[in-house]
Motif scaffolding. Sequence first.
Motif, PDB file in Angstrom:
ATOM      1  N   LEU A   5       0.844  -1.194   0.000  1.00  0.00           N
ATOM      2  CA  LEU A   5       0.000   0.000   0.000  1.00  0.00           C
ATOM      3  C   LEU A   5       0.881   1.246   0.000  1.00  0.00           C
ATOM      4  O   LEU A   5       0.592   2.228  -0.700  1.00  0.00           O
ATOM      5  CB  LEU A   5      -0.928   0.003   1.209  1.00  0.00           C
ATOM      6  N   ASP A   6       1.979   1.211   0.756  1.00  0.00           N
ATOM      7  CA  ASP A   6       2.926   2.333   0.761  1.00  0.00           C
ATOM      8  C   ASP A   6       3.526   2.542  -0.629  1.00  0.00           C
ATOM      9  O   ASP A   6       3.684   3.674  -1.084  1.00  0.00           O
ATOM     10  CB  ASP A   6       4.048   2.082   1.771  1.00  0.00           C
ATOM     11  N   VAL A   7       3.868   1.446  -1.306  1.00  0.00           N
ATOM     12  CA  VAL A   7       4.429   1.529  -2.659  1.00  0.00           C
ATOM     13  C   VAL A   7       3.415   2.156  -3.612  1.00  0.00           C
ATOM     14  O   VAL A   7       3.751   3.040  -4.424  1.00  0.00           O
ATOM     15  CB  VAL A   7       4.842   0.131  -3.158  1.00  0.00           C
ATOM     16  N   ILE A   8       2.170   1.710  -3.539  1.00  0.00           N
ATOM     17  CA  ILE A   8       1.111   2.224  -4.400  1.00  0.00           C
ATOM     18  C   ILE A   8       0.869   3.709  -4.138  1.00  0.00           C
ATOM     19  O   ILE A   8       0.771   4.530  -5.074  1.00  0.00           O
ATOM     20  CB  ILE A   8      -0.190   1.428  -4.180  1.00  0.00           C
ATOM     21  N   GLN A   9       0.770   4.081  -2.884  1.00  0.00           N
ATOM     22  CA  GLN A   9       0.472   5.478  -2.550  1.00  0.00           C
ATOM     23  C   GLN A   9       1.607   6.397  -2.950  1.00  0.00           C
ATOM     24  O   GLN A   9       1.375   7.529  -3.403  1.00  0.00           O
ATOM     25  CB  GLN A   9       0.173   5.597  -1.052  1.00  0.00           C
ATOM     26  N   ALA A  10       2.853   5.935  -2.822  1.00  0.00           N
ATOM     27  CA  ALA A  10       4.003   6.750  -3.242  1.00  0.00           C
ATOM     28  C   ALA A  10       3.981   6.965  -4.748  1.00  0.00           C
ATOM     29  O   ALA A  10       4.204   8.087  -5.238  1.00  0.00           O
ATOM     30  CB  ALA A  10       5.303   6.074  -2.815  1.00  0.00           C
ATOM     31  N   GLY A  11       3.708   5.918  -5.509  1.00  0.00           N
ATOM     32  CA  GLY A  11       3.632   6.035  -6.955  1.00  0.00           C
ATOM     33  C   GLY A  11       2.517   6.954  -7.395  1.00  0.00           C
ATOM     34  O   GLY A  11       2.655   7.725  -8.366  1.00  0.00           O
ATOM     35  N   ASN A  12       1.403   6.910  -6.682  1.00  0.00           N
ATOM     36  CA  ASN A  12       0.274   7.772  -7.005  1.00  0.00           C
ATOM     37  C   ASN A  12       0.603   9.233  -6.710  1.00  0.00           C
ATOM     38  O   ASN A  12       0.281  10.136  -7.497  1.00  0.00           O
ATOM     39  CB  ASN A  12      -0.945   7.327  -6.200  1.00  0.00           C
ATOM     40  N   ALA A  13       1.257   9.475  -5.565  1.00  0.00           N
ATOM     41  CA  ALA A  13       1.624  10.837  -5.184  1.00  0.00           C
ATOM     42  C   ALA A  13       2.618  11.442  -6.178  1.00  0.00           C
ATOM     43  O   ALA A  13       2.588  12.655  -6.442  1.00  0.00           O
ATOM     44  CB  ALA A  13       2.226  10.839  -3.774  1.00  0.00           C
TER      45      ALA A  13
END
Length: 433
Positions: free
Chosen positions: A301-309
């Motif tokens: 989830l951290d990886v996904i949210q960082a990529g989205n940001a």
Amino acid sequence: MELDRYGQMKPTGPKTWLQGRDEEFARICPFSPMARDEDELAAEYFAAAKNRDPLLGRYEAAFVGYVEEGEYRSNGSSGGMVTWVAAELLRLGLVDGVAHVKESDDPQSERRLFHYSLSRDLQELQAGAKSRYYPVELSGVLQSIREAPGRYAVVGIPCFIKAVRLACADDPVLKKRIAFTLGLFCGHMKSARMAESFAWQMGQDIRKVKRLDYRKKAQDRPANWYRAELTLENGETCAQDWWHLVDGDWGAGFFQNSACNFCDDVVAETADIAFGDAWKEPYSSDGRGTNVVIVRSKALLDVIQAGNAEKRIALSSVDSDFVVATQAAGFRQRREGLAFRLTWPHMRMRPRKRVRAGRHGLSRRRMALYIMRYWISFWSHRAFAIADFLHSPRLYILWARAALACYQGVAYSRGPIGRIAQSLGLAGSEGRT
């Protein structure tokens, strides 16, 4: 695991092992009644997950969207998210290799077009992009993971990810080295004969096919208009829309693996993250492809949210109802359809499932559809085998065309068979399968 005469993967081994008297086999087979089910495994791996849903399992968050950067989206069957997440795990040093399905280097050696392989860099990883509706098995790549120290991610359909979880519980080396599992939503597995049938219908010999793209992407066509493309050894290509192929209606069940009749997991409930196609408007009409993503691991989830940001990916949060709607047909087949199939007296194998046997208010039409799917999947293997033995592709094509006409007559009220089915109360206009 070896291909049987119908092009399905089957286990081989001592008789006592195959009959289930071997405790190890009983513990690790994903369809064994002695193995832990998806709910039990999810409770172990995702005990603190924020959300729980009877169809999606435990999860932290769900999204819909696609990859913005690079060519991940254009090179993938859908929105490119599977390859992007795998590449990000490699880039961040969270894994040393990714186990996923790639084209065979020499498919004619065993007449297998695809196989599991380990990728350790982006170039190798991108060679495995796109969906492969073809039987593969994990034993070779799991052995490679046992032999080479490191951390690995495994990409697979629900029963494969469940098998990996069960194997990890039985093998401390695998448990230590498999750091992440990436699941793929699944309708059912196809046998190798579907690839051969597609080649037959395009006037080609499968032995001369070098490459098979099951879903040739075009931006000017809706994502759910599948188009298969064959690349021959001489470099020539030929293509055909699935809907123009006699066995191209996915819901009819041609060449379905028999084990799929007993599966109740559509969205890879035991995987750290799972990906599917966003089969819901306006996304299903977007030829560029769009993913729906279920995240169960907080690390991912951290990886996904960082990529989205960082605007490298474009994902929007969605609720469970949205995800379920994108896979509605799959859930009907795997839940209400499974409950109905479990009532059939001729079903010798009755694995322990999370679905209770029963008709649960099914209409005659729905029951007819489930019965027809079962027999189409059963006889498609046998009709193809007879046609292959007689060197008569036309024999199979005629049978498949008749079977499809019967199925679509009930499912969509098409043609004279549809009119007959309507008169018997077996057809309707609800437009869903």
